[in-house]
Design a protein around this motif. Structure first.
Motif, short mmCIF file in Angstrom:
data_model
loop_
_atom_site.label_atom_id
_atom_site.label_comp_id
_atom_site.label_asym_id
_atom_site.label_seq_id
_atom_site.Cartn_x
_atom_site.Cartn_y
_atom_site.Cartn_z
N GLY A 10 0.83 -1.22 0.00
CA GLY A 10 0.00 0.00 0.00
C GLY A 10 0.85 1.26 0.00
N ILE A 15 -0.39 5.87 4.80
CA ILE A 15 0.69 5.22 5.57
C ILE A 15 1.87 4.91 4.66
CG2 ILE A 15 1.31 3.03 6.72
CD1 ILE A 15 -0.25 4.84 8.59
N LEU A 58 -2.57 -4.06 -8.13
CA LEU A 58 -3.80 -4.86 -8.15
C LEU A 58 -4.26 -5.13 -9.57
CD1 LEU A 58 -6.15 -3.78 -5.23
CD2 LEU A 58 -4.79 -5.85 -5.46
N SER A 97 -5.47 -0.95 3.11
CA SER A 97 -6.67 -0.64 3.88
C SER A 97 -7.65 -1.79 3.75
CB SER A 97 -7.30 0.66 3.36
OG SER A 97 -7.44 0.57 1.96
N TYR A 104 -2.25 -10.28 3.62
CA TYR A 104 -0.86 -9.80 3.45
C TYR A 104 -0.10 -9.91 4.78
CZ TYR A 104 -3.33 -7.73 -0.51
OH TYR A 104 -4.12 -7.54 -1.62
N ASN A 119 -2.32 -1.87 9.24
CA ASN A 119 -3.63 -2.41 8.87
C ASN A 119 -4.31 -3.06 10.08
OD1 ASN A 119 -5.09 -5.17 7.77
ND2 ASN A 119 -5.50 -3.41 6.47
N LYS A 120 -5.10 -2.25 10.81
CA LYS A 120 -5.72 -2.74 12.05
C LYS A 120 -6.73 -3.83 11.78
CE LYS A 120 -6.68 1.52 12.56
NZ LYS A 120 -6.93 2.83 13.10
N GLU A 121 -7.30 -3.83 10.55
CA GLU A 121 -8.30 -4.85 10.21
C GLU A 121 -7.69 -6.26 10.30
OE1 GLU A 121 -7.48 -2.21 8.41
OE2 GLU A 121 -9.25 -1.10 7.75
N ASP A 145 -0.20 1.98 14.48
CA ASP A 145 -1.23 2.88 15.00
C ASP A 145 -0.62 3.67 16.17
OD1 ASP A 145 -3.84 3.53 14.37
OD2 ASP A 145 -4.56 1.50 14.70
N SER A 196 -3.95 14.05 9.79
CA SER A 196 -4.20 14.01 8.35
C SER A 196 -4.07 12.55 7.91
CB SER A 196 -3.16 14.90 7.67
OG SER A 196 -3.00 14.51 6.35
N GLY A 198 -6.05 8.88 5.61
CA GLY A 198 -6.84 8.45 4.46
C GLY A 198 -8.33 8.73 4.71
#
Ligand SMILES: NC(=O)c1ccc[n+]([C@@H]2O[C@H](COP(=O)([O-])OP(=O)(O)OC[C@H]3O[C@@H](n4cnc5c(N)ncnc54)[C@H](OP(=O)(O)O)[C@@H]3O)[C@@H](O)[C@H]2O)c1
Length: 376
Positions: A10, A15, A58, A97, A104, A119-121, A145, A196, A198
């Motif tokens: 990403g 990030i 992608l 995201s 990944y 990527n907290k997800e 984070d 600031s 996404g």
């Protein structure tokens, strides 16, 4: 000096771009692999500057392959995994995201020694799977984070805190009259007061879905029960988190609202090699406020489902779908929570055993969310 080999998933996102700025400053890293989604024009500039050995997009960007014959290209989500397998980097920054980021992260654990996790997800959808795999393979997961980076730093070399807390800015609507929140426009919601970031995470700050995801993230990263992970509003975002000890001591993590700092720390840990100006101590105002759940019902809901993996997956998937519709102007701001609530309610409690099972619940939840949009 041997440069550490770094892969960034990403790289065209908020990030990813900031990671490249940090890498440019630190000079201890060689960017060996970069991946993007569809922003090929920015990706092209990054390829020119960092000349990675491997790249993945992608979609199939044939012209990039022709323009950079020295770089080995991969395509699609499978291609991003293949890129990591080919590169075998020392560290991976996962700045993708969405729930897709979990695949990944799992691959990064197979191919690298350190996962710098933005990527907290990944933890929300596959917390137990990810942590267990990292422990088995002796791979470090260093949070990016800012709140979790703060807690991670506070916990080094001390007894385990009784409780921890993370802060929220309150997002763009923190002072809106309650009855007007429902109708807030995209433009209003995107005016984040301190950070600031996404688009999705900025909208998620206004609903506090982001803080909900972060409570779940902290549950898996630091192994605390939901009740021991407190949340407060810090209006200037200078306090990122805190650790509360049994002897009455509270340690705070304080710093500028600048993501480059936790990104750099995740790369250089256990040392600090990044330079950034300090907050002027004579303008340091530290204060915290209680969070009003009437204003942020999504945080309350996240707390209720922390530790129930299928509901966590549903919560995130429904939010991803709802936020897209809100961005398109198809639903109201207040509908975002409504959709998440209904989807979470309909998904049964379950604990997926592998990525495919996570994906199945994620897909099912997205379908439910799409249906909720139609039925609004
Ligand atoms: N932004 C922040 O300050 C911040 C702070 C803390 C945590 N985080 C977390 O970090 C993650 C990234 O946030 P962000 O704000 O950087 O997001 P973002 O600006 O939307 O960037 C996302 C990146 O992922 C790529 N991408 C999109 N879909 C993808 C897919 N299916 N597979 C692989 N790559 C894909 C995008 O590529 P294209 O743009 O080329 O399409 C872009 O490079 C999120 O989980 C967020 O919660 C962000």
């Amino acid at each position: 000096m041997t440069l550490k080999r770094l892969a960034i998933i990403g790289s065209t996102g908020s990030i990813g771009r900031q990671t490249l700025e940090v890498v440019n400053d630190l000079r201890d890293y060689k960017v060996v692999a970069l991946s993007c989604g569809h922003n090929f024009s920015l990706f092209r500039k990054q390829l020119m500057k960092f000349k990675p050995d491997y790249a993945a997009t992608l979609g199939d960007a044939v012209y990039l392959r022709e323009e950079f014959p020295e770089t080995i290209f991969f395509f699609g989500a499978d291609g991003i995994e293949e890129m990591l397998e080919a590169a075998m980097p020392d560290a991976v920054v996962n700045g993708a995201s969405g729930a897709v980021g979990l695949r990944y992260s799992l691959k990064a654990i197979e191919t690298s020694k350190r996962l710098c996790l933005a990527n907290k997800e990944s933890l929300v959808c596959g917390g137990k799977l990810l942590i267990e795999k990292a422990v088995q393979r002796g791979v470090e997961i260093i949070p990016v984070d800012s709140e979790h980076s703060g807690i991670f730093q506070l916990m080094i070399g001390d007894s385990r805190p009784e409780k921890i807390f993370i802060t929220a800015s309150g997002g763009a609507l923190r002072d809106y009259p309650l009855e007007q929140i429902e109708e807030a426009t995209l433009e209003e919601v995107l005016k984040h007061p301190t950070w600031s970031m996404g688009k999705r995470i900025t909208i998620d700050s206004a609903t506090m879905v982001n803080k909900g995801l972060e409570v779940i993230e902290a549950h898996y990263l630091f192994n605390y029960e939901e009740k021991d992970i407190l949340t407060y509003i810090c209006r200037n975002s200078l306090i990122h988190g805190g650790a509360i000890y049994r002897d009455g001591v509270i340690k705070l993590h304080v710093g500028e609202a600048d993501m480059k700092i936790p990104i750099a720390y995740s790369l250089s840990y256990p040392v600090r090699t990044y330079s950034s100006p300090h907050i002027k101590l004579d303008r340091l105002t530290l204060s915290l406020e209680e969070i009003d759940y009437r204003r942020y019902p999504a945080l309350k809901l996240a707390r209720e489902i922390t530790g129930v993996p299928s509901k966590q997956i549903a919560y995130n998937a429904a939010d991803e779908v709802a936020v897209k519709y809100f961005e398109k102007g198809a639903i109201k701001f207040g509908d975002i929570f409504r959709i998440i609530y209904r989807v979470v309610e309909k998904v049964f409690e379950a604990s997926p055993h592998n990525f495919d099972e996570v994906l199945e619940i994620d897909r099912f939840s997205r379908k439910l969310a799409e249906r909720e949009v139609i039925e609004l």
